[in-house]
Scaffold this motif. Structure first.
Motif, PDB file in Angstrom:
ATOM      1  N   GLN A  73       0.839  -1.204   0.000  1.00 27.33           N
ATOM      2  CA  GLN A  73       0.000   0.000   0.000  1.00 27.33           C
ATOM      3  C   GLN A  73       0.872   1.252   0.000  1.00 27.33           C
ATOM      4  O   GLN A  73       0.687   2.167  -0.816  1.00 27.33           O
ATOM      5  CB  GLN A  73      -0.928   0.008   1.217  1.00 27.33           C
ATOM      6  CG  GLN A  73      -1.700   1.305   1.419  1.00 27.33           C
ATOM      7  CD  GLN A  73      -2.776   1.554   0.385  1.00 27.33           C
ATOM      8  OE1 GLN A  73      -3.232   0.615  -0.272  1.00 27.33           O
ATOM      9  NE2 GLN A  73      -3.183   2.798   0.236  1.00 27.33           N
ATOM     10  N   ALA A  74       1.836   1.309   0.904  1.00 26.07           N
ATOM     11  CA  ALA A  74       2.734   2.463   0.975  1.00 26.07           C
ATOM     12  C   ALA A  74       3.658   2.523  -0.235  1.00 26.07           C
ATOM     13  O   ALA A  74       3.943   3.602  -0.763  1.00 26.07           O
ATOM     14  CB  ALA A  74       3.560   2.405   2.266  1.00 26.07           C
ATOM     15  N   LEU A  75       4.115   1.373  -0.681  1.00 28.09           N
ATOM     16  CA  LEU A  75       5.034   1.311  -1.820  1.00 28.09           C
ATOM     17  C   LEU A  75       4.362   1.767  -3.102  1.00 28.09           C
ATOM     18  O   LEU A  75       4.915   2.557  -3.880  1.00 28.09           O
ATOM     19  CB  LEU A  75       5.552  -0.122  -1.970  1.00 28.09           C
ATOM     20  CG  LEU A  75       6.562  -0.389  -3.083  1.00 28.09           C
ATOM     21  CD1 LEU A  75       7.839   0.386  -2.837  1.00 28.09           C
ATOM     22  CD2 LEU A  75       6.862  -1.876  -3.174  1.00 28.09           C
ATOM     23  N   ASN A  76       3.153   1.290  -3.345  1.00 27.97           N
ATOM     24  CA  ASN A  76       2.462   1.596  -4.601  1.00 27.97           C
ATOM     25  C   ASN A  76       1.987   3.043  -4.677  1.00 27.97           C
ATOM     26  O   ASN A  76       2.012   3.661  -5.745  1.00 27.97           O
ATOM     27  CB  ASN A  76       1.253   0.675  -4.782  1.00 27.97           C
ATOM     28  CG  ASN A  76       1.628  -0.779  -4.995  1.00 27.97           C
ATOM     29  OD1 ASN A  76       2.783  -1.101  -5.287  1.00 27.97           O
ATOM     30  ND2 ASN A  76       0.671  -1.673  -4.833  1.00 27.97           N
ATOM     31  N   THR A  77       1.528   3.566  -3.557  1.00 25.04           N
ATOM     32  CA  THR A  77       0.931   4.900  -3.557  1.00 25.04           C
ATOM     33  C   THR A  77       1.912   6.020  -3.251  1.00 25.04           C
ATOM     34  O   THR A  77       1.651   7.180  -3.559  1.00 25.04           O
ATOM     35  CB  THR A  77      -0.215   4.984  -2.526  1.00 25.04           C
ATOM     36  OG1 THR A  77       0.330   4.809  -1.202  1.00 25.04           O
ATOM     37  CG2 THR A  77      -1.267   3.906  -2.801  1.00 25.04           C
ATOM     38  N   GLY A  78       3.051   5.660  -2.619  1.00 24.55           N
ATOM     39  CA  GLY A  78       3.979   6.700  -2.189  1.00 24.55           C
ATOM     40  C   GLY A  78       3.430   7.517  -1.037  1.00 24.55           C
ATOM     41  O   GLY A  78       3.886   8.631  -0.770  1.00 24.55           O
ATOM     42  N   ARG A  79       2.444   6.953  -0.327  1.00 24.93           N
ATOM     43  CA  ARG A  79       1.813   7.642   0.796  1.00 24.93           C
ATOM     44  C   ARG A  79       1.800   6.715   2.007  1.00 24.93           C
ATOM     45  O   ARG A  79       1.749   5.495   1.866  1.00 24.93           O
ATOM     46  CB  ARG A  79       0.386   8.068   0.445  1.00 24.93           C
ATOM     47  CG  ARG A  79       0.315   9.023  -0.741  1.00 24.93           C
ATOM     48  CD  ARG A  79      -1.120   9.316  -1.139  1.00 24.93           C
ATOM     49  NE  ARG A  79      -1.805  10.147  -0.157  1.00 24.93           N
ATOM     50  CZ  ARG A  79      -1.807  11.466  -0.155  1.00 24.93           C
ATOM     51  NH1 ARG A  79      -1.139  12.133  -1.089  1.00 24.93           N
ATOM     52  NH2 ARG A  79      -2.469  12.159   0.761  1.00 24.93           N
ATOM     53  N   ALA A  80       1.827   7.298   3.182  1.00 23.69           N
ATOM     54  CA  ALA A  80       1.857   6.511   4.415  1.00 23.69           C
ATOM     55  C   ALA A  80       0.543   5.783   4.619  1.00 23.69           C
ATOM     56  O   ALA A  80      -0.504   6.182   4.114  1.00 23.69           O
ATOM     57  CB  ALA A  80       2.148   7.422   5.603  1.00 23.69           C
ATOM     58  N   ALA A  81       0.602   4.707   5.380  1.00 19.14           N
ATOM     59  CA  ALA A  81      -0.594   3.929   5.704  1.00 19.14           C
ATOM     60  C   ALA A  81      -0.455   3.344   7.094  1.00 19.14           C
ATOM     61  O   ALA A  81       0.652   3.082   7.582  1.00 19.14           O
ATOM     62  CB  ALA A  81      -0.802   2.816   4.685  1.00 19.14           C
TER      63      ALA A  81
END
Length: 253
Positions: free
Chosen positions: A169-177
């Motif tokens: 999730q974090a890797l694909n979006t470049g956003r924290a989760a």
């Protein structure tokens, strides 16, 4: 960036009980980092806990007992039996009414396949991390969430099953989760107690997160003292102004 300094700042600002862990999805292991050599683990999430102890590299074979983790991390060179194990696991979860067929398509999966996964304490990572994992209690997570919102301009998502999906999730979006864990991860990880959740920060923006976490941790400490002071004063029958309460805090009262 200086990852040792970043790790120290995170640990001190958040008062972490468990060191941040760097996760790197790579094709080949970096020089000087050995393969995982301990006994087999029941699930890939165990490597997060082991990664806080020292750097090592895993392959699909090391994740052999975790078909879901192999799937979410898109690990290459997985034996054919992994597909059958994944289907069996999904079938059981569906029969238990834990997972619906439409839920499967929403599970984050790493967009690019990788042959290896490097785990290491953030302070000792030999590579720039794809994702940094932080095990945090609610009060610590408050600071992280505030920092993420300031860096990204939006609130981070909260994920449930499977816990390992927080990495892609974090890797694909470049956003924290934020991952609230899953019953499996909570069974396998000693660090993932009922009071703790897991944060995944994209490595590409780690410096921004660290800077805001440090600043917000300081601000939260002051504001917490401010609110405690006001509670005491109001309970004593006083009606202090905001400025008066803040002044008392600054004076150490």
């Amino acid at each position: 960036m200086d990852y040792r300094d970043a790790a120290r700042t995170l640990e001190q600002s958040l008062k972490l009980a468990f060191s941040p862990v760097a996760v790197c999805l790579v094709q080949e292991p970096p020089a000087g980092v050995g393969a995982y050599s301990e006994p087999s683990v029941p699930a890939g999430c165990v490597f997060w806990q082991e990664g806080a102890k020292g750097a090592f590299v895993t392959s699909a074979a090391d994740h052999a007992l975790c078909a879901v983790g192999v799937y979410t991390h898109n690990l290459a060179d997985a034996p054919a039996i992994q597909r059958a194990e994944l289907e069996a696991a999904l079938k059981i979860m569906t029969e238990l009414d834990y997972l619906r067929e439409e839920d499967v398509a929403r599970v984050p999966v790493a967009q690019r396949p990788s042959r290896r996964v490097l785990y290491a304490p953030l302070a000792e990572t030999p590579l720039g991390p794809d994702v940094v994992l932080i095990f945090a209690q609610a009060g610590q997570g408050l600071v992280i969430a505030e920092a993420v919102e300031q860096v990204e301009g939006g609130a981070p998502p909260a994920l449930g099953r499977p816990a390992c999906s927080v990495v892609p999730q974090a890797l694909n979006t470049g956003r924290a989760a934020l991952s609230l864990g899953c019953c499996g991860a909570r069974a396998y990880l000693d660090v993932l107690t009922d009071e703790v959740a897991l944060w995944a920060l994209p490595g590409v923006r780690l410096g921004e997160y660290v800077a805001r976490i440090a600043a917000l941790a300081r601000a939260n400490a002051t504001l917490a003292a401010f609110h405690r002071r006001r509670r005491q004063d109001v309970a004593a029958g006083e009606a202090p102004s905001v400025a008066q309460s803040l002044e008392r805090v600054r004076e150490g009262g």
